[in-house]
Design an enzyme around this catalytic site. Structure first.
Site, PDB file in Angstrom:
ATOM      1  N   GLY A  16       0.780  -1.234   0.000  1.00 48.10           N
ATOM      2  CA  GLY A  16       0.000   0.000   0.000  1.00 48.10           C
ATOM      3  C   GLY A  16       0.812   1.283   0.000  1.00 48.10           C
ATOM      4  O   GLY A  16       0.589   2.151   0.838  1.00 48.10           O
ATOM      5  N   SER A  22       2.741   8.535   1.236  1.00 45.35           N
ATOM      6  CA  SER A  22       2.032   7.400   1.831  1.00 45.35           C
ATOM      7  C   SER A  22       2.642   7.017   3.176  1.00 45.35           C
ATOM      8  O   SER A  22       3.875   6.995   3.326  1.00 45.35           O
ATOM      9  CB  SER A  22       2.121   6.179   0.910  1.00 45.35           C
ATOM     10  OG  SER A  22       1.467   6.411  -0.302  1.00 45.35           O
ATOM     11  N   ASP A  67      -3.653  -6.619  -6.138  1.00 45.53           N
ATOM     12  CA  ASP A  67      -4.857  -6.087  -5.511  1.00 45.53           C
ATOM     13  C   ASP A  67      -5.115  -6.987  -4.300  1.00 45.53           C
ATOM     14  O   ASP A  67      -5.269  -8.211  -4.454  1.00 45.53           O
ATOM     15  CB  ASP A  67      -6.022  -6.155  -6.514  1.00 45.53           C
ATOM     16  CG  ASP A  67      -7.329  -5.632  -5.930  1.00 45.53           C
ATOM     17  OD1 ASP A  67      -7.516  -5.711  -4.695  1.00 45.53           O
ATOM     18  OD2 ASP A  67      -8.163  -5.155  -6.710  1.00 45.53           O
ATOM     19  N   ILE A  95      -3.376  -0.197   3.763  1.00 44.29           N
ATOM     20  CA  ILE A  95      -4.380  -0.216   2.696  1.00 44.29           C
ATOM     21  C   ILE A  95      -5.745   0.164   3.254  1.00 44.29           C
ATOM     22  O   ILE A  95      -6.155  -0.361   4.297  1.00 44.29           O
ATOM     23  CB  ILE A  95      -4.448  -1.648   2.094  1.00 44.29           C
ATOM     24  CG1 ILE A  95      -3.194  -1.943   1.283  1.00 44.29           C
ATOM     25  CG2 ILE A  95      -5.709  -1.833   1.267  1.00 44.29           C
ATOM     26  CD1 ILE A  95      -3.082  -3.389   0.826  1.00 44.29           C
ATOM     27  N   ALA A  98     -12.812   3.371   0.781  1.00 47.19           N
ATOM     28  CA  ALA A  98     -14.287   3.361   0.823  1.00 47.19           C
ATOM     29  C   ALA A  98     -14.764   4.223  -0.334  1.00 47.19           C
ATOM     30  O   ALA A  98     -14.150   5.257  -0.630  1.00 47.19           O
ATOM     31  CB  ALA A  98     -14.800   3.926   2.138  1.00 47.19           C
ATOM     32  N   TYR A 158     -16.642  10.321   8.109  1.00 46.76           N
ATOM     33  CA  TYR A 158     -15.815   9.122   8.039  1.00 46.76           C
ATOM     34  C   TYR A 158     -16.700   7.878   7.866  1.00 46.76           C
ATOM     35  O   TYR A 158     -16.308   6.885   7.254  1.00 46.76           O
ATOM     36  CB  TYR A 158     -14.931   9.023   9.284  1.00 46.76           C
ATOM     37  CG  TYR A 158     -13.574   8.427   9.001  1.00 46.76           C
ATOM     38  CD1 TYR A 158     -12.604   9.146   8.319  1.00 46.76           C
ATOM     39  CD2 TYR A 158     -13.276   7.136   9.395  1.00 46.76           C
ATOM     40  CE1 TYR A 158     -11.381   8.596   8.045  1.00 46.76           C
ATOM     41  CE2 TYR A 158     -12.045   6.569   9.131  1.00 46.76           C
ATOM     42  CZ  TYR A 158     -11.099   7.304   8.458  1.00 46.76           C
ATOM     43  OH  TYR A 158      -9.890   6.746   8.186  1.00 46.76           O
ATOM     44  N   LYS A 165     -12.529   0.554  10.323  1.00 44.60           N
ATOM     45  CA  LYS A 165     -11.354   0.654  11.210  1.00 44.60           C
ATOM     46  C   LYS A 165     -11.616  -0.063  12.531  1.00 44.60           C
ATOM     47  O   LYS A 165     -10.699  -0.661  13.104  1.00 44.60           O
ATOM     48  CB  LYS A 165     -10.989   2.129  11.448  1.00 44.60           C
ATOM     49  CG  LYS A 165     -10.418   2.838  10.221  1.00 44.60           C
ATOM     50  CD  LYS A 165      -9.191   2.136   9.650  1.00 44.60           C
ATOM     51  CE  LYS A 165      -8.461   2.959   8.617  1.00 44.60           C
ATOM     52  NZ  LYS A 165      -7.437   2.175   7.906  1.00 44.60           N
ATOM     53  N   ARG A 195      -1.585  14.291   5.496  1.00 47.73           N
ATOM     54  CA  ARG A 195      -1.968  14.619   4.109  1.00 47.73           C
ATOM     55  C   ARG A 195      -1.461  13.577   3.126  1.00 47.73           C
ATOM     56  O   ARG A 195      -0.325  13.655   2.651  1.00 47.73           O
ATOM     57  CB  ARG A 195      -1.405  15.990   3.742  1.00 47.73           C
ATOM     58  CG  ARG A 195      -2.054  17.133   4.491  1.00 47.73           C
ATOM     59  CD  ARG A 195      -1.723  18.446   3.815  1.00 47.73           C
ATOM     60  NE  ARG A 195      -2.522  19.525   4.345  1.00 47.73           N
ATOM     61  CZ  ARG A 195      -2.071  20.455   5.179  1.00 47.73           C
ATOM     62  NH1 ARG A 195      -0.810  20.419   5.585  1.00 47.73           N
ATOM     63  NH2 ARG A 195      -2.872  21.405   5.602  1.00 47.73           N
ATOM     64  N   THR A 196      -2.317  12.620   2.812  1.00 45.64           N
ATOM     65  CA  THR A 196      -1.979  11.585   1.830  1.00 45.64           C
ATOM     66  C   THR A 196      -3.106  11.526   0.800  1.00 45.64           C
ATOM     67  O   THR A 196      -4.142  12.166   0.989  1.00 45.64           O
ATOM     68  CB  THR A 196      -1.872  10.206   2.517  1.00 45.64           C
ATOM     69  OG1 THR A 196      -3.160   9.882   3.054  1.00 45.64           O
ATOM     70  CG2 THR A 196      -0.847  10.187   3.634  1.00 45.64           C
TER      71      THR A 196
END
Ligand code: NAP
Length: 260
Positions: A16, A22, A67, A95, A98, A158, A165, A195-196
């Site tokens: 990921g 990342s 994947d 990873i 949504a 969220y 999660k 910030r990704t």
């Protein structure tokens, strides 16, 4: 006092990494700095070039498309891990996904399709990766994933990702129990807002990030480098004795109500 971690001779798979921002890359940087051999998996061919560029300067790294929801690709990925390394000391699951539709409206309106996608990609793939990795793991091996505090408290928008999660955190405990007698550890890192690309797809993330910085005990957000350092602790022998845990690296955001 400075503690240096030597991971030479150790092997890791990081799943990921989309780009240099990342969290998976921040973790990989710590592992590479400590001398580990690191393989990477990425979801789609779109990311190949970026990952090739990132890993170019590091000897012994390799990349493979997989994947995490595709059984055949996961089988091929872990066969590659076996060929390259023979065994696996560290597994990093970084990873989540949504559909945007699930994060724009009310949680109440979550469709079964969006629910299944979010929970499969963001939580079940940890279970799947751990199972595929099992034959390559040995006592002392360590697995980590990345979670977020919306599992515990409502974070606007969220929505189903908060549920995913929560599932990831519970899965961490069940996996830790299954692997426990072999002293293979499973933990998850609860990171503050960063910030990704994945974060940018959350509606209103900019406001969440700024509020996080204001309200955290430190008066700033935690950094990807700080996530990387906690990961290094959990993945290395520094973390022996720690399993099944959700550990926060959020500059003290989750302990605060709104600051005055
Ligand atoms: P990121 O750079 O976008 O990384 C997420 C990665 O997941 C991407 O490489 C993405 O690939 C991959 N992915 C999605 N679906 C996949 C699938 N089916 N198979 C394989 N890979 C798949 O964002 P990030 O913020 O670093 O996210 C990493 C982890 O940190 C996630 O679990 C996230 O929830 C968690 N986290 C992030 C924050 C934050 O504020 N950024 C805070 C707490 C926890 P594609 O680009 O191809 O979709």
């Amino acid at each position: 006092m400075s503690v240096s971690v030597d991971l030479s001779g150790k092997t890791a798979l990081v799943m990921g990494v989309a780009n240099s921002r990342s969290l998976g890359w921040a973790i990989a940087e710590q592992l590479l700095k400590a001398g580990a051999k690191v393989g990477f998996s990425y979801q789609g061919e779109r990311l190949r070039g970026e990952l090739e560029k990132l890993t170019a300067g590091y000897e012994g790294t390799w990349i493979q498309q997989a994947d995490a929801t595709n059984e055949e690709e996961m089988t091929a990925l872990f066969a590659r891990v076996g060929q390259e390394f023979g065994q696996l000391d560290m597994l990093v699951h970084s990873i989540a996904f949504a559909p945007r539709t699930a994060m724009e409206g009310r949680f109440l309106d979550t469709t079964p399709e969006d629910w299944n996608t979010a929970l499969t990609v963001s939580a079940y793939t940890l279970v799947s990766a751990a199972r595929h990795a099992e034959p390559l793991l040995s006592p002392g091996s360590s697995i980590i994933s990345l979670t977020y505090h919306a599992s515990q408290q409502v974070v606007p928008k969220y929505n189903v990702m908060g549920v995913a999660k929560a599932a990831l955190e519970a899965a961490t405990r069940y996996l830790a129990a299954d692997f426990g007698e072999r002293e293979i550890r499973v933990n998850t890192i609860s990171a503050g807002p960063m910030r990704t690309i994945a974060a940018r797809s959350i509606p209103g993330f900019g406001g969440l990030y700024d509020k996080g910085a204001r309200n955290a005990a430190f008066g700033r957000n935690a950094t990807p480098e700080e996530v990387g350092k906690l990961a290094l602790f959990l993945l290395s022998d520094l973390g022996t004795g720690v399993t099944g845990q959700t550990m926060y690296v959020d500059a003290g955001l989750s302990i605060m109500t709104v600051k005055e």
